[in-house]
Design a protein around this motif. Sequence first.
Motif, short mmCIF file in Angstrom:
data_model
loop_
_atom_site.label_atom_id
_atom_site.label_comp_id
_atom_site.label_asym_id
_atom_site.label_seq_id
_atom_site.Cartn_x
_atom_site.Cartn_y
_atom_site.Cartn_z
N LEU A 19 35.58 32.75 41.39
CA LEU A 19 36.55 31.71 41.11
C LEU A 19 37.80 32.28 40.44
O LEU A 19 38.92 31.94 40.80
N VAL A 20 37.58 33.17 39.49
CA VAL A 20 38.74 33.76 38.82
C VAL A 20 39.61 34.50 39.82
O VAL A 20 40.83 34.36 39.84
N SER A 21 38.99 35.29 40.73
CA SER A 21 39.79 36.00 41.74
C SER A 21 40.56 35.02 42.59
O SER A 21 41.73 35.24 42.92
N LEU A 22 39.91 33.93 42.96
CA LEU A 22 40.56 32.96 43.84
C LEU A 22 41.75 32.30 43.16
O LEU A 22 42.67 31.83 43.82
N ILE A 23 41.72 32.22 41.85
CA ILE A 23 42.86 31.63 41.15
C ILE A 23 43.92 32.68 40.86
O ILE A 23 45.11 32.48 41.10
N VAL A 24 43.46 33.82 40.36
CA VAL A 24 44.39 34.80 39.82
C VAL A 24 45.26 35.44 40.89
O VAL A 24 46.47 35.60 40.71
N VAL A 25 44.67 35.80 42.03
CA VAL A 25 45.45 36.50 43.05
C VAL A 25 46.56 35.62 43.62
O VAL A 25 47.72 36.02 43.63
N PRO A 26 46.25 34.40 44.07
CA PRO A 26 47.34 33.56 44.56
C PRO A 26 48.41 33.28 43.51
O PRO A 26 49.61 33.35 43.82
N VAL A 27 47.99 33.01 42.29
CA VAL A 27 49.00 32.74 41.26
C VAL A 27 49.87 33.97 41.04
O VAL A 27 51.10 33.89 40.99
N GLY A 28 49.23 35.13 40.95
CA GLY A 28 49.99 36.36 40.77
C GLY A 28 50.96 36.59 41.91
O GLY A 28 52.13 36.92 41.69
N LEU A 29 50.49 36.41 43.13
CA LEU A 29 51.36 36.59 44.29
C LEU A 29 52.51 35.59 44.26
O LEU A 29 53.66 35.93 44.51
N ALA A 30 52.17 34.34 43.92
CA ALA A 30 53.20 33.30 43.92
C ALA A 30 54.29 33.61 42.90
O ALA A 30 55.46 33.26 43.10
N MET A 31 53.94 34.28 41.82
CA MET A 31 54.95 34.62 40.83
C MET A 31 55.66 35.94 41.19
O MET A 31 56.86 36.08 40.98
N GLY A 32 54.91 36.89 41.69
CA GLY A 32 55.44 38.23 41.89
C GLY A 32 56.25 38.41 43.16
O GLY A 32 57.30 39.05 43.16
N LEU A 33 55.77 37.82 44.26
CA LEU A 33 56.46 38.02 45.55
C LEU A 33 57.90 37.52 45.50
O LEU A 33 58.82 38.28 45.82
N PRO A 34 58.13 36.25 45.12
CA PRO A 34 59.52 35.80 45.09
C PRO A 34 60.37 36.62 44.13
O PRO A 34 61.53 36.92 44.43
N ALA A 35 59.78 37.00 43.02
CA ALA A 35 60.54 37.78 42.03
C ALA A 35 61.05 39.07 42.66
O ALA A 35 62.22 39.41 42.54
#
Lengths: 308, 289, 362
Positions: free
Chosen positions: A117-133
């Motif tokens: 569950l943590v992986s499923l939350i953390v990776v998308p959130v991280g990508l959502a913040m990092g990719l656009p940046a």
Amino acid sequence: MSATNLRIGAPTGWRGWLLDSAPASRNQARLGRWYRAWLGLRRNGLAMTGLVIVLALVFVALFAPLFANHAAAYTQTLTDRLQPMSWAHPFGTDELGRDIYARVVFGSRTTLTIVALVSLIVVPVGLAMGLPAGYFGGWIDAVLMRLTDIFLAFPRLVLALAFAAALGPGIENAVIAISLTAWPPYARLARAETLTWRHAEFIEAAELQGASHLRILFTQIVPLSMPSVIIRLTLDMAGIILTAAGLGFLGLGAQPPSPEWGAMVSSGRQYLLDQWWVATIPGLAIFVVSLGFNLLGDGLRDLSDSRG
Amino acid sequence: MTAPPLLEVRNLRVVYPGDDGDFRAVRNVSFSLGRERLGIVGESGSGKSTTGRAIMGLIPRPGRVEADAMRLGDADLTRLNERGFRRLRGKRIAMVMQDPKFSLDPVMTVGKQVAETHRYHFRSSWKAARTAALEMLEAVHIRDPERVYAQYPHQISGGMGQRVMIAMMLIAGPEILIADEPTSALDVSVQQQVLAIMDEMVRSRGMGLILISHNLRLVSSFCDRVLVMYAGQIVESCRANRLHAATHPYTRGLLTALPELGNRRAELPQLRRDPEWLADLPAQVGTAP
Amino acid sequence: MSASGAAARPSPVRRPFPTAAGVASALRRIARLLGSVALTFLGLTLVTFFIGRVIPIDPVLAIVGDKASKATYDKVAEQIGINLPLPVQYWRYLMRVLHGDFGTSIITAHPVLQDMAHVFPATMELAVVALLVGTLLGVPLGVLAATNRGRWPDQAIRFGSLLGYSMPVFWLGLVGLLLFYARLGWVDGPGRIDVSFDDIVTPITGMITIDSLIAGEYDVFWNALGHLILPASILGYLSMAYIARMTRSFMLGQLRQEYVLATRAKGMPPFRVVWVHALGNIWVPLITVIALTFGSLLEGAVLTETVFAWPGLGLYMKNSLFNADLNAVLGGTLVIGVVYIFLNMLSDVIYPLVDPRARERR
Ligand SMILES: Nc1ncnc2c1ncn2[C@@H]1O[C@H](COP(=O)(O)OP(=O)(O)OP(=O)(O)O)[C@@H](O)[C@H]1O
Ligand SMILES: [Mg+2]
């Protein structure tokens, strides 16, 4: 190949095809990369041990009923309290007469659930913040990274603790609490990866062909960033497991009677001096599993270091 | 060439093992070096740096070095272990590398980096080493040695950095200097200065110089002799002033492709390569002198 | 640099530190640093505010506990302005926090900040000793592993630190107690000091080992040391594991650099190449790692102090947690968070001292 002259003892057949240093197609290059990674990993005994442990965890968690009796893990038999190790109870019994072996086996499900569950939350959130940046740069980058830095500067365990305290104990809340403090490194990583690929020729070519930003991000940059995200995740797993176990130890994780390794250590504490197995065996399980992830992650990182 | 050579290399071979077989980066390279300036040219990856590093015992693991003979004066380099090489490095044979931005330690003052070479090889005190280093900095035409001594690499320009590098490598008085593309990271305006300084030092001390470059024009105008390397082998060896009479088609290709004078970027243009050039050339035979 | 520069003139050299521009850049750096500290602090308080006032269904009840009298309830309700708009509530909260008012603890009935000042030295004592052990062992071992990459010392150190990296601290603590205290009797048990030695020395620093030395009470000192040694070794080992591992990877990065080759090419012995040149270049990331280790020692205190009955901040927070003392929990979170921010800032301040390149960065 004209360069064969310079190499002696080069492999032939499908291995030669996979290991060709001048691959003829993109797919050959990609498969070759994976094959090389596998070869490197296979040479690293510790990493292979880690892989075996991780696979074993997944297998045991998925097929727990094959390994232990569900009833033995939950049924309280007060006449059987605190029994030492025996054939009937390989790891002994706990203060409520439940079989510790069975509880450890079924506890793996709790651990795996939290980790997944943590992986499923953390990776998308991280990508959502990092990719656009990384992709858009400018003020978007500034704002997103500022936010990331703020979260990065927070004490992880204590914050997870405060969250769990406010939300109430329970596995879902433990997952939320851990995730909230675990995503920033992924945002940083995704941003860094995006920056390295942002101006690659094939990305600019795709842009010229009129591909939308979203499309480029998802079809090109996300797949390229995945290897480092996976390595990072593997390395983080141990930390996540330890944090989860810590929350469990403090009584903020999965609630009784469901078996959770950290909570099992905690309840065995008061019998430590006379019935040492009650507290130490579940702790050993935490240790072995997090060691498995660490060994694997370390091997993977070493691989990417020496190739990078 | 009547005096015995400073350096003698016969059939040097360097191999880098890898997943896809052993890569032969240097194949049977033979040459000797007297008190002269020897140029090694060749395209990227042809094994120039590997040759230079093999002579200094600086090939990283798991690379392997073999040679029928490799002799520095009275020292047999094929027999040396790391400790033996260390006594030679800096003291009898030294190396200037490409970019002073990366080849100087960023967190130590440049003066101290020059001085420590002296200190180590002569067991001198910091005070004596400092004096020697200041003299050496002056010898490479640094105007204000005292000030430069106390500066860090990021505070000085590339040309200045390369002078420091030369000072650092020559302070212990080696017989041979290997300069691996010493000017290609520098501004065009300072390249000539740095070469001139190096030339002056090498001449006045009677040293041998190996100048590695992929710039044929530079090498042919600066050196006495030229070796042309291709895919790990020496395909041509001649005096610089006889280069126009070169016979190997690769060298000829390089010569005809030389850009016009005044054309600033002198990079190797595209050549048509013949797979036959990759074939193994015969190894040198005969006994060492 | 212009390409037409006169032939023999040495290239221009930048003026040495400190110049007006240098001072200005240092000031700018400090200003930016303070700005980021302030922002992080705001973020932290927002989160604690969110946890304390937004998540709970009845924040007043969450603070006072369900055994509180009506009067207490009303007082707190009035204090946090339960019916005011959230931004106003946050503003009030922020102001109170800035004035050091973290509310009152339910269990001790003291102001939370006062409680913390009382328990913090115990946590510091343990963390400092552990950090010293971890750094003094971890850095050399990491260097050793890197220079022997792939060979047995590397394997051994790597494996040893991976072990430490993978152990749940509370479990290791229990096993340690079982083995060295209960079975072997080599060390003293849980707690900071035996009851019979309580209150002999007056607290000056609050760290018993130091205070007892100051007071010349050597019995107290040895007793305190006997209690300190096990938790400090365990935490020291865990810190060492992390520091050694990071040192190794930083060193591997440096050993690949050109300047290392150049240093070897001029004949420097391995000791100097590794311990002076390469190690000299990794202090910046290493200091960050050491600061992070210290931070994780502080937050890990919640677990270790529970295991060792060590009366510090961690145990205080854990007890508050079990008594639903939200003010105390959030106060502890804020204090540790502020220490974190401070550690981050500290390493930024130290960088220029260890790396000349950091002195002139814009
Ligand atoms: N440590 C190493 N491991 C494996 N292969 C290497 C290593 N160092 C060099 N090589 C390979 O050996 C070959 C020769 O390299 P070398 O650096 O000597 O070339 P070069 O002539 O100096 O080229 P350049 O002009 O680019 O400096 C190259 O193909 C390179 O990929
Ligand atoms: Mg080279």
